[in-house]
Design a protein around this motif. Sequence first.
Motif, PDB file in Angstrom:
ATOM      1  N   ASN A 173      33.521  15.631  65.698  1.00 17.63           N
ATOM      2  CA  ASN A 173      33.406  15.303  67.116  1.00 17.63           C
ATOM      3  C   ASN A 173      32.123  15.912  67.684  1.00 17.63           C
ATOM      4  O   ASN A 173      31.325  16.526  66.962  1.00 17.63           O
ATOM      5  CB  ASN A 173      34.637  15.801  67.898  1.00 17.63           C
ATOM      6  CG  ASN A 173      34.878  17.298  67.696  1.00 17.63           C
ATOM      7  OD1 ASN A 173      33.936  18.080  67.608  1.00 17.63           O
ATOM      8  ND2 ASN A 173      36.151  17.687  67.639  1.00 17.63           N
ATOM      9  N   SER A 174      31.913  15.736  68.976  1.00 17.40           N
ATOM     10  CA  SER A 174      30.656  16.184  69.599  1.00 17.40           C
ATOM     11  C   SER A 174      30.491  17.700  69.501  1.00 17.40           C
ATOM     12  O   SER A 174      29.366  18.201  69.329  1.00 17.40           O
ATOM     13  CB  SER A 174      30.610  15.737  71.057  1.00 17.40           C
ATOM     14  OG  SER A 174      31.740  16.234  71.764  1.00 17.40           O
ATOM     15  N   LYS A 175      31.590  18.440  69.587  1.00 20.11           N
ATOM     16  CA  LYS A 175      31.511  19.895  69.458  1.00 20.11           C
ATOM     17  C   LYS A 175      31.084  20.285  68.040  1.00 20.11           C
ATOM     18  O   LYS A 175      30.267  21.194  67.860  1.00 20.11           O
ATOM     19  CB  LYS A 175      32.861  20.524  69.795  1.00 20.11           C
ATOM     20  CG  LYS A 175      32.855  22.047  69.761  1.00 20.11           C
ATOM     21  CD  LYS A 175      34.214  22.615  70.153  1.00 20.11           C
ATOM     22  CE  LYS A 175      34.197  24.132  70.083  1.00 20.11           C
ATOM     23  NZ  LYS A 175      35.536  24.703  70.449  1.00 20.11           N
ATOM     24  N   ASP A 176      31.646  19.595  67.047  1.00 25.73           N
ATOM     25  CA  ASP A 176      31.252  19.864  65.658  1.00 25.73           C
ATOM     26  C   ASP A 176      29.766  19.594  65.463  1.00 25.73           C
ATOM     27  O   ASP A 176      29.058  20.372  64.798  1.00 25.73           O
ATOM     28  CB  ASP A 176      32.055  18.987  64.692  1.00 25.73           C
ATOM     29  CG  ASP A 176      33.552  19.229  64.764  1.00 25.73           C
ATOM     30  OD1 ASP A 176      33.950  20.378  65.043  1.00 25.73           O
ATOM     31  OD2 ASP A 176      34.299  18.256  64.551  1.00 25.73           O
ATOM     32  N   ASP A 197      26.996   7.914  60.120  1.00 24.85           N
ATOM     33  CA  ASP A 197      26.929   7.144  61.366  1.00 24.85           C
ATOM     34  C   ASP A 197      27.130   7.999  62.610  1.00 24.85           C
ATOM     35  O   ASP A 197      27.313   7.464  63.709  1.00 24.85           O
ATOM     36  CB  ASP A 197      27.987   6.033  61.339  1.00 24.85           C
ATOM     37  CG  ASP A 197      27.742   5.031  60.211  1.00 24.85           C
ATOM     38  OD1 ASP A 197      26.566   4.767  59.910  1.00 24.85           O
ATOM     39  OD2 ASP A 197      28.726   4.531  59.631  1.00 24.85           O
ATOM     40  N   LEU A 198      27.096   9.326  62.441  1.00 25.64           N
ATOM     41  CA  LEU A 198      27.305  10.194  63.601  1.00 25.64           C
ATOM     42  C   LEU A 198      26.129  10.121  64.569  1.00 25.64           C
ATOM     43  O   LEU A 198      24.966  10.076  64.154  1.00 25.64           O
ATOM     44  CB  LEU A 198      27.480  11.649  63.155  1.00 25.64           C
ATOM     45  CG  LEU A 198      28.837  12.056  62.569  1.00 25.64           C
ATOM     46  CD1 LEU A 198      28.828  13.548  62.263  1.00 25.64           C
ATOM     47  CD2 LEU A 198      29.975  11.714  63.512  1.00 25.64           C
ATOM     48  N   GLN A 199      26.442  10.107  65.846  1.00 18.84           N
ATOM     49  CA  GLN A 199      25.430  10.174  66.894  1.00 18.84           C
ATOM     50  C   GLN A 199      25.277  11.625  67.336  1.00 18.84           C
ATOM     51  O   GLN A 199      26.264  12.332  67.498  1.00 18.84           O
ATOM     52  CB  GLN A 199      25.827   9.303  68.082  1.00 18.84           C
ATOM     53  CG  GLN A 199      26.056   7.842  67.743  1.00 18.84           C
ATOM     54  CD  GLN A 199      24.787   7.173  67.258  1.00 18.84           C
ATOM     55  OE1 GLN A 199      23.703   7.384  67.813  1.00 18.84           O
ATOM     56  NE2 GLN A 199      24.902   6.363  66.212  1.00 18.84           N
ATOM     57  N   GLY A 200      24.039  12.075  67.512  1.00 15.92           N
ATOM     58  CA  GLY A 200      23.816  13.402  68.057  1.00 15.92           C
ATOM     59  C   GLY A 200      23.285  14.425  67.079  1.00 15.92           C
ATOM     60  O   GLY A 200      22.929  15.545  67.494  1.00 15.92           O
ATOM     61  N   LEU A 201      23.236  14.103  65.795  1.00 19.30           N
ATOM     62  CA  LEU A 201      22.634  15.041  64.850  1.00 19.30           C
ATOM     63  C   LEU A 201      21.152  15.191  65.171  1.00 19.30           C
ATOM     64  O   LEU A 201      20.458  14.205  65.421  1.00 19.30           O
ATOM     65  CB  LEU A 201      22.808  14.559  63.415  1.00 19.30           C
ATOM     66  CG  LEU A 201      24.230  14.562  62.839  1.00 19.30           C
ATOM     67  CD1 LEU A 201      24.229  13.934  61.442  1.00 19.30           C
ATOM     68  CD2 LEU A 201      24.800  15.969  62.780  1.00 19.30           C
ATOM     69  N   SER A 202      20.659  16.414  65.170  1.00 22.23           N
ATOM     70  CA  SER A 202      19.261  16.650  65.508  1.00 22.23           C
ATOM     71  C   SER A 202      18.352  16.057  64.435  1.00 22.23           C
ATOM     72  O   SER A 202      18.761  15.843  63.285  1.00 22.23           O
ATOM     73  CB  SER A 202      18.994  18.153  65.631  1.00 22.23           C
ATOM     74  OG  SER A 202      19.073  18.781  64.356  1.00 22.23           O
TER      75      SER A 202
END
Length: 393
Positions: free
Chosen positions: A290-293, A322-327
């Motif tokens: 999730n976004s916290k992870d 497919d995760l969104q938000g990884l730097s």
Amino acid sequence: MRIEGDFIQINEWLTPLSWLYGLGVGIRNQLFELGILPQQSFDVPVISVGNITVGGSGKTPHVEYLIRLLQDESKVAVLSRGYKRKSRGYQLATNDSTMHTIGDEPYQMQQKFPTIHVAVDGNRCRGIRHIINDEQTNDTDVILLDDAFQHRYVKPGINILLVDYHRLIIYDKLMPAGRLREPLSGKDRADIVIITKCPKDLKPMEFRVLSKAMDLYPYQSLFFTTLEYANAKQLFGEREILLQELRSRQIMLLTGIASPKQIIVDMTQEMNINKSNINMMTFADHHQFNSKDIANINNAFENMPEGSIIVTTEKDATRLKDLQGLSSKVKENIYTLPIKVKFMEDKQEETFNNKIKDYVRKNSRNSILVKRKDDNKSKDGNHLGNGTRTISF
């Protein structure tokens, strides 16, 4: 000193609950043995791969081994329940399928082996009927059941039981005191037993001791496999890192698998990576990030020294891809460790391969194997198992 079964932890105080659990499982198994609960056979070869313990025993790499063994000569279908998927009922994987619709392990196999059929269904009998009858999949020659040892409504032609070397079932106890899903006697249903994840330096005496300790019947074949790792591959790119080069890197090991201890053992003992160079970030098996992870992964890697990398498993990669938000820094430096199964003792691979191919050749409807001359006819005309199979070997 290395000890087989060294990952086992027994909660003795829960033993009374294990007795109750064992009573329920025993009654269920007896109902199948008496024919009160029905088992169904099919006119297509069915090979089941599973275990009797909770947690990973190497099912996916062993199913992938079978795919590689058979796919050039037979049309292979893999049927899984699709654990933690967000869809229901029978689903056939397509180019548009996602990890959420079919589950992470089926998605991994569908991506790696695009020429096979991959399907999911919690009801394995229904799933098999779809595969052999539906127009898209009725060219199937052999069905591989992933994690179906306890799904006894299907009677497979070959039942393969996987036993983790580090969690040997002969030393374990029933849940919840231990990790056994059913009593040890459940192993008697297996035609083939494979002790998986063995250390590469097992001595001949250790093979003999383990063979005796497993106490198998004459109709059962015992094999030993180990895991081999390929070079680390960039998840969001084309770069590779040689295994020996990992020794000079600071590594964040990112896992959401059942047995993360195994990969630590492999990295420190097989790849000679200093344990102090490995920072663990572990999640539960099949964890949905999730976004916290994602924020925690980004922050943890940002604080690591320059030149560090993230290493993850192929199964975790399907959920990270497919995760969104990884730097951008994380995406540039995250690598997967591909694994394959390798049989250990002399001629074990050849013996295993022949057993599987002979079974498929003799029972498949469409396979090229059927049309080929049987140059290596089995010396034993009897099939594996306890005599209840409806499909011959």
